[in-house]
Design an enzyme around this catalytic site. Structure first.
Site, PDB file in Angstrom:
ATOM      1  N   GLN A  71       0.826  -1.189   0.000  1.00 19.76           N
ATOM      2  CA  GLN A  71       0.000   0.000   0.000  1.00 19.76           C
ATOM      3  C   GLN A  71       0.876   1.261   0.000  1.00 19.76           C
ATOM      4  O   GLN A  71       1.914   1.276  -0.633  1.00 19.76           O
ATOM      5  CB  GLN A  71      -0.948  -0.047   1.207  1.00 19.76           C
ATOM      6  CG  GLN A  71      -1.993  -1.153   1.126  1.00 19.76           C
ATOM      7  CD  GLN A  71      -3.081  -0.856   0.109  1.00 19.76           C
ATOM      8  OE1 GLN A  71      -3.369   0.282  -0.224  1.00 19.76           O
ATOM      9  NE2 GLN A  71      -3.702  -1.917  -0.404  1.00 19.76           N
ATOM     10  N   THR A  73       3.368   4.241   1.457  1.00 19.33           N
ATOM     11  CA  THR A  73       4.417   4.479   2.441  1.00 19.33           C
ATOM     12  C   THR A  73       5.146   5.773   2.080  1.00 19.33           C
ATOM     13  O   THR A  73       4.857   6.401   1.068  1.00 19.33           O
ATOM     14  CB  THR A  73       5.399   3.301   2.543  1.00 19.33           C
ATOM     15  OG1 THR A  73       6.218   3.461   3.717  1.00 19.33           O
ATOM     16  CG2 THR A  73       6.292   3.203   1.317  1.00 19.33           C
ATOM     17  N   CYS A 166       1.334   1.672   5.135  1.00 16.82           N
ATOM     18  CA  CYS A 166       1.189   0.336   4.567  1.00 16.82           C
ATOM     19  C   CYS A 166      -0.259  -0.138   4.589  1.00 16.82           C
ATOM     20  O   CYS A 166      -0.532  -1.346   4.550  1.00 16.82           O
ATOM     21  CB  CYS A 166       2.102  -0.664   5.277  1.00 16.82           C
ATOM     22  SG  CYS A 166       3.841  -0.190   5.234  1.00 16.82           S
TER      23      CYS A 166
END
Length: 207
Positions: A71, A73, A166
């Site tokens: 996801q 970051t 994340c």
């Protein structure tokens, strides 16, 4: 076949990403594996299937949708990034083995400083006291990996306040300095590389 280590300093994310894709597309069965060591200029990255809604406040740096897994970051100076450009098929390695080696090398580094680090099932990365210290994101193409590991050393953690790190709501993010280890990226690079090379047996011939 030994691994080549390349030191890049502080680089733009998009520039290095393009170079990784080009290296992977052009490599041959005889191309040596490489580990790229660097820091990034401030940037947020979102994985290939990442959900943009995990950005929950105005971002302080550009957002790049990458082709890695995972996801959202943040990358920035003070974070050690190691990209693993490895012919997994040639080495007889699976993705899970590469992930495990990346995580284990960080855990070993933490142990050298007296920190107890651990992994979490279903949530790749390394955690200390329930806070995320290191993140992982990989892509495999033609049996070869790229992208890799980011370890928070002494970066500004406030950049993570704008995201669900994340993809996990309320996940605390930490760094070595925040954990009371006053080190810089240059001080942890060699021991982390040594641990990773040992875990992946990259100092010996490929099978």
């Amino acid at each position: 076949m030994d691994v080549l280590i390349r030191q890049f300093g502080v680089e733009d994310y998009a520039t290095v990403w393009d170079a990784m894709k080009r290296f992977t597309a052009e490599r041959t069965p005889a191309t040596p594996d490489e580990l790229w060591v660097l820091e990034h200029r401030p940037v947020y990255t979102l994985g290939l299937n990442g959900d943009p809604s995990h950005a929950i406040a105005p971002l302080s740096a550009p957002l790049v949708r990458s082709d890695r897994g995972g996801q959202i970051t943040y990358h920035g100076p003070g974070q050690l990034v190691i990209y693993a450009l490895i012919d997994l098929a040639r080495r007889g390695l699976g993705v899970r083995a590469l992930v495990s080696a990346l995580e284990t090398s960080v855990i070993g580094l933490c142990a050298q400083y007296g920190l107890r680090a651990e992994t979490r099932r279903g949530a790749p990365g390394v955690y200390v006291a329930r806070s995320k210290l290191a993140s992982l994101g990989l892509r495999v193409r033609r049996g070869c990996s790229y992208h890799g590991l980011s370890l928070n050393v002494d970066l500004d953690l406030s950049a993570f306040d704008a995201i669900h790190p994340c993809g996990y709501r309320g996940l605390p993010v930490t760094s070595l300095t925040a954990l009371g280890i006053p080190v810089r990226v240059c001080e942890v690079t060699a021991p982390l590389l040594l641990g990773l090379i040992t875990e992946l047996h990259l100092d010996g011939p490929a099978p």
